[in-house]
Scaffold this motif. Structure first.
Motif, short mmCIF file in Angstrom:
data_model
loop_
_atom_site.label_atom_id
_atom_site.label_comp_id
_atom_site.label_asym_id
_atom_site.label_seq_id
_atom_site.Cartn_x
_atom_site.Cartn_y
_atom_site.Cartn_z
N TYR A 96 0.84 -1.20 0.00
CA TYR A 96 0.00 0.00 0.00
C TYR A 96 0.88 1.25 0.00
O TYR A 96 1.89 1.33 0.72
CB TYR A 96 -0.88 0.02 1.25
CG TYR A 96 -1.73 -1.21 1.40
CD1 TYR A 96 -2.98 -1.30 0.78
CD2 TYR A 96 -1.28 -2.30 2.14
CE1 TYR A 96 -3.76 -2.44 0.92
CE2 TYR A 96 -2.04 -3.45 2.28
CZ TYR A 96 -3.29 -3.51 1.67
OH TYR A 96 -4.05 -4.64 1.81
N PHE A 110 -2.04 3.54 3.36
CA PHE A 110 -1.62 2.99 4.65
C PHE A 110 -2.01 3.94 5.78
O PHE A 110 -2.38 3.51 6.87
CB PHE A 110 -0.10 2.77 4.64
CG PHE A 110 0.40 1.95 5.78
CD1 PHE A 110 0.16 0.58 5.83
CD2 PHE A 110 1.12 2.53 6.80
CE1 PHE A 110 0.64 -0.19 6.89
CE2 PHE A 110 1.60 1.77 7.87
CZ PHE A 110 1.36 0.40 7.90
N MET A 132 -5.71 3.34 6.47
CA MET A 132 -5.93 2.04 7.10
C MET A 132 -5.52 2.06 8.58
O MET A 132 -6.19 1.45 9.43
CB MET A 132 -5.13 0.96 6.37
CG MET A 132 -5.59 0.68 4.96
SD MET A 132 -4.45 -0.41 4.08
CE MET A 132 -4.53 -1.89 5.10
N SER A 133 -4.45 2.75 8.86
CA SER A 133 -3.90 2.73 10.22
C SER A 133 -4.38 3.89 11.08
O SER A 133 -4.07 3.95 12.27
CB SER A 133 -2.37 2.78 10.16
OG SER A 133 -1.93 4.00 9.56
N TYR A 172 3.95 0.13 2.02
CA TYR A 172 3.86 -0.60 3.29
C TYR A 172 3.06 -1.89 3.10
O TYR A 172 2.26 -2.01 2.16
CB TYR A 172 3.16 0.25 4.36
CG TYR A 172 3.93 1.48 4.75
CD1 TYR A 172 4.75 1.50 5.87
CD2 TYR A 172 3.84 2.66 3.98
CE1 TYR A 172 5.46 2.64 6.23
CE2 TYR A 172 4.55 3.80 4.33
CZ TYR A 172 5.36 3.79 5.46
OH TYR A 172 6.04 4.92 5.82
N THR A 173 3.25 -2.84 4.03
CA THR A 173 2.55 -4.11 3.98
C THR A 173 1.61 -4.24 5.17
O THR A 173 1.69 -3.47 6.14
CB THR A 173 3.54 -5.29 4.02
OG1 THR A 173 4.20 -5.29 5.30
CG2 THR A 173 4.58 -5.16 2.91
N THR A 174 0.73 -5.25 5.10
CA THR A 174 -0.19 -5.49 6.21
C THR A 174 0.58 -5.91 7.47
O THR A 174 0.14 -5.65 8.59
CB THR A 174 -1.21 -6.58 5.84
OG1 THR A 174 -0.51 -7.74 5.36
CG2 THR A 174 -2.16 -6.08 4.78
N GLN A 175 1.73 -6.55 7.31
CA GLN A 175 2.52 -6.93 8.48
C GLN A 175 3.01 -5.69 9.22
O GLN A 175 3.08 -5.67 10.46
CB GLN A 175 3.72 -7.79 8.05
CG GLN A 175 4.52 -8.38 9.20
CD GLN A 175 3.67 -9.26 10.11
OE1 GLN A 175 2.79 -9.99 9.64
NE2 GLN A 175 3.90 -9.16 11.40
N LEU A 193 1.36 -3.02 9.31
CA LEU A 193 0.17 -2.51 9.98
C LEU A 193 0.09 -3.06 11.40
O LEU A 193 -0.27 -2.34 12.34
CB LEU A 193 -1.08 -2.89 9.19
CG LEU A 193 -2.40 -2.26 9.64
CD1 LEU A 193 -2.36 -0.74 9.47
CD2 LEU A 193 -3.56 -2.84 8.83
N HIS A 217 0.43 -0.98 14.86
CA HIS A 217 -0.58 -1.12 15.91
C HIS A 217 0.10 -1.24 17.28
O HIS A 217 -0.35 -0.64 18.26
CB HIS A 217 -1.45 -2.36 15.64
CG HIS A 217 -2.56 -2.53 16.62
ND1 HIS A 217 -3.75 -1.85 16.53
CD2 HIS A 217 -2.65 -3.30 17.74
CE1 HIS A 217 -4.52 -2.20 17.54
NE2 HIS A 217 -3.88 -3.08 18.29
#
Length: 269
Positions: free
Chosen positions: A2, A7, A10-11, A41-44, A46, A50
């Motif tokens: 992303y 990103f 999403m975050s 960026y990747t979901t990992q 994310l 977090h």
């Protein structure tokens, strides 16, 4: 992957923050396009972000988070933050209690005259003498005589800076006449003891401080207010009260200008 804008959405983190995290090495993008400079960026990541957000929301600093992510002992860092929060909570609870005391309107007239604060009474060396005082007026003769006697035996002894002398009452009840006290004067070192004049070190202690302006005979009003304040704000008296004489007959002509600091050592209930 992303782009940084996606990103960010999403975050729920601003692009400015993501760029800052990249600059300081806290959260670098998975890939940067060499031609456009776009960050991806990747979901990992994310999930990693977090964790960073969770640590930030409990008040950890950026440096502390970097240490955790680098493998430092997380428990030690969190225990430190826990201790900081407990101290902050105690301070906020104390402030809230004081505000409620003011807003309650209790002793409104006295409140205008007396403004209690909590302060640390520092460790000090004192020379002291226990005496029986026939009346408050006798202080003006008794106290200077103690100083002269001590100075005669210790000509090189210096008073502490700032000067600090005080009276501690030794009787178990209030008396207007024939009361027993311990007079203390803070000095720069231990000296030669003479007669009933001794030396000792007094440890530091937290105390409620109230300034009383006026005659010594009216100090009972200051004491009454102080003890009421201590009780209603969740403290206990930890030691004998002290009366520290700032201005008096030696430098003020009118007793209305005499200034005495009432210091009462305390601990939390």
């Amino acid at each position: 992957m992303y782009r940084i804008g996606e990103f960010s959405k999403m975050s729920k983190t601003t692009i400015k923050t993501l760029r800052y995290y990249d600059e300081i090495g806290l959260l670098e993008p998975e890939n940067v396009d060499n031609f456009t400079g776009y960050r991806f960026y990747t979901t990992q990541q994310l999930v990693k972000l977090h964790h960073i957000q969770a640590f930030r929301q409990i008040g950890l600093s950026i440096n502390e988070i970097k240490l955790i992510l680098a493998g430092q002992n997380k428990r030690n860092i969190l225990e430190k933050r826990k201790s900081e929060l407990k101290t902050e909570l105690e301070r906020n609870t104390d402030q809230l209690s004081r505000i409620e005391f003011i807003l309650s309107g209790k002793e409104e007239e006295s409140f205008m005259n007396y403004q209690p604060i909590i302060k640390e009474l520092p460790e000090c060396i004192v020379y002291y003498k226990r005496i029986m005082v026939p009346s408050y007026d006798a202080y003006f003769e008794l106290i200077p005589a103690i100083g002269k006697e001590c100075l005669k035996a210790n000509p090189d002894l210096k008073c502490a800076v700032p000067e600090y002398c005080f009276i501690v009452y030794l009787d178990g009840e209030y008396k207007e006449k024939d009361f027993n006290v311990e007079f203390c004067e803070a000095v720069n070192k231990f000296g030669n003891e003479t007669g009933d004049i001794k030396f000792k070190k007094i440890e530091s202690v937290m105390a409620v401080s109230i300034m009383h302006k006026g005659a010594y005979s009216a100090l009972s009003k200051a004491y009454a207010y102080a003890f009421k304040w201590i009780e209603e704000n969740g403290y206990l008296v930890a030691d004998s009260p002290r009366e520290s004489y700032i201005d008096g007959i030696w430098n003020k002509e009118s007793e209305e200008e005499w200034l005495t600091e009432l210091q009462i050592p305390i601990v939390r209930k």
